[in-house]
Design an enzyme around this catalytic site. Structure first.
Site, PDB file in Angstrom:
ATOM      1  N   SER A  46       0.847  -1.196   0.000  1.00 18.90           N
ATOM      2  CA  SER A  46       0.000   0.000   0.000  1.00 18.90           C
ATOM      3  C   SER A  46       0.881   1.244   0.000  1.00 18.90           C
ATOM      4  O   SER A  46       1.995   1.219   0.536  1.00 18.90           O
ATOM      5  CB  SER A  46      -0.896   0.022   1.248  1.00 18.90           C
ATOM      6  N   TYR A 103      -1.680   0.785  10.634  1.00 21.54           N
ATOM      7  CA  TYR A 103      -1.814   0.068   9.360  1.00 21.54           C
ATOM      8  C   TYR A 103      -0.620   0.356   8.462  1.00 21.54           C
ATOM      9  O   TYR A 103      -0.032  -0.559   7.871  1.00 21.54           O
ATOM     10  CB  TYR A 103      -3.107   0.515   8.666  1.00 21.54           C
TER      11      TYR A 103
END
Length: 251
Positions: A144, A157
């Site tokens: 990501s 995250y």
């Protein structure tokens, strides 16, 4: 084996209900892929996903897999490779977590890290060893852009994805020249169940767009894929913004 354009005949998706994973499977089935394994925790959702892919003409099987149970990864994934060569493994599982909640509940934060990083390291190494043993194949890992630089809004995250990204790059270097292709995919904000209800970020994308980028990356044997491609330039700039300025940006 893959064809001349890098499209696999067989695919293993770790995270069998992942929207990106299933979008990628559908796209590859439309090209050439004929055997698909969906690895995930037993659920009606997993069976429904398998049934949907079967309707497209693929031979689809499921295997019990839990990212949070690394002790079982070797046995579970070994069953898949024992059935025949796998041309491509897509590591597509992960959880976003709830930043505001997880900061105050360390156990919840640990669960995010264990799923996104520890579970990926374990299953990634098991699959890498199997691919190397068969002498060919691709390992595609969904990272990501959140892992490029920690943001106040989602650093738990983001830090787990940063670790995963670094691990994948190192694994790719370790497997270079073995016949195994390792590719890290860095999507931005993806419109999916995971992000439902969140404010959409600029340059948002879709599972289908990520699937298209993955196919292109396979054809080119890319090592890193950004989705959309413009994020590469954006993150290159943000990476060098002074920390005092960065923390004040509305990111």
């Amino acid at each position: 084996m893959k064809d001349a354009f890098g499209i696999p005949q067989s695919l293993l998706v770790l995270g069998g209900t992942s929207e990106i994973g299933l979008a990628t499977a559908r796209r590859l089935i439309a090209r050439r892929t004929r055997t698909v394994w969906l690895a995930g925790r037993p659920s009606p959702g997993l069976e429904s996903a398998a049934a949907g892919l079967r309707e497209l003409g693929a031979d689809v099987r499921t295997v019990d897999f839990d990212a949070l149970d690394p002790d079982a990864h070797e046995a579970a994934l070994g069953k898949v490779f024992a059935e025949g060569d796998i041309d491509m493994v897509l590591l597509a599982f992960g959880v976003l977590g709830d930043q505001s909640h997880d900061e105050n509940e360390p156990g919840a934060a640990v669960r995010v890290a264990q799923t996104n990083y520890t579970g990926a390291v374990s299953s990634g190494l098991v699959c890498a060893r199997a691919l190397q043993a068969q002498g060919h194949g691709s390992l595609v890992v969904l990272s990501s852009v959140a892992g490029e630089r920690a943001r106040r809004a989602n650093f738990i995250y983001g830090s787990s994805k940063a670790g995963l990204d670094a691990f994948t790059q190192g694994l790719g270097d370790a497997l270079y020249g073995t016949g195994v292709h390792v590719m890290v995919v860095r999507p931005g904000f993806v419109r999916s169940r995971m992000t439902e209800g969140l404010e959409e970020a600029p340059l948002a994308t879709t599972p289908e767009a990520v699937a298209t980028a993955i196919e292109t990356g396979l054809r080119r044997r890319s090592e890193t894929v950004w989705v959309p491609g413009a994020l590469r330039l954006v993150m290159s700039a943000l990476r060098h913004v002074p920390r005092g300025v960065f923390r004040r940006l509305p990111l």
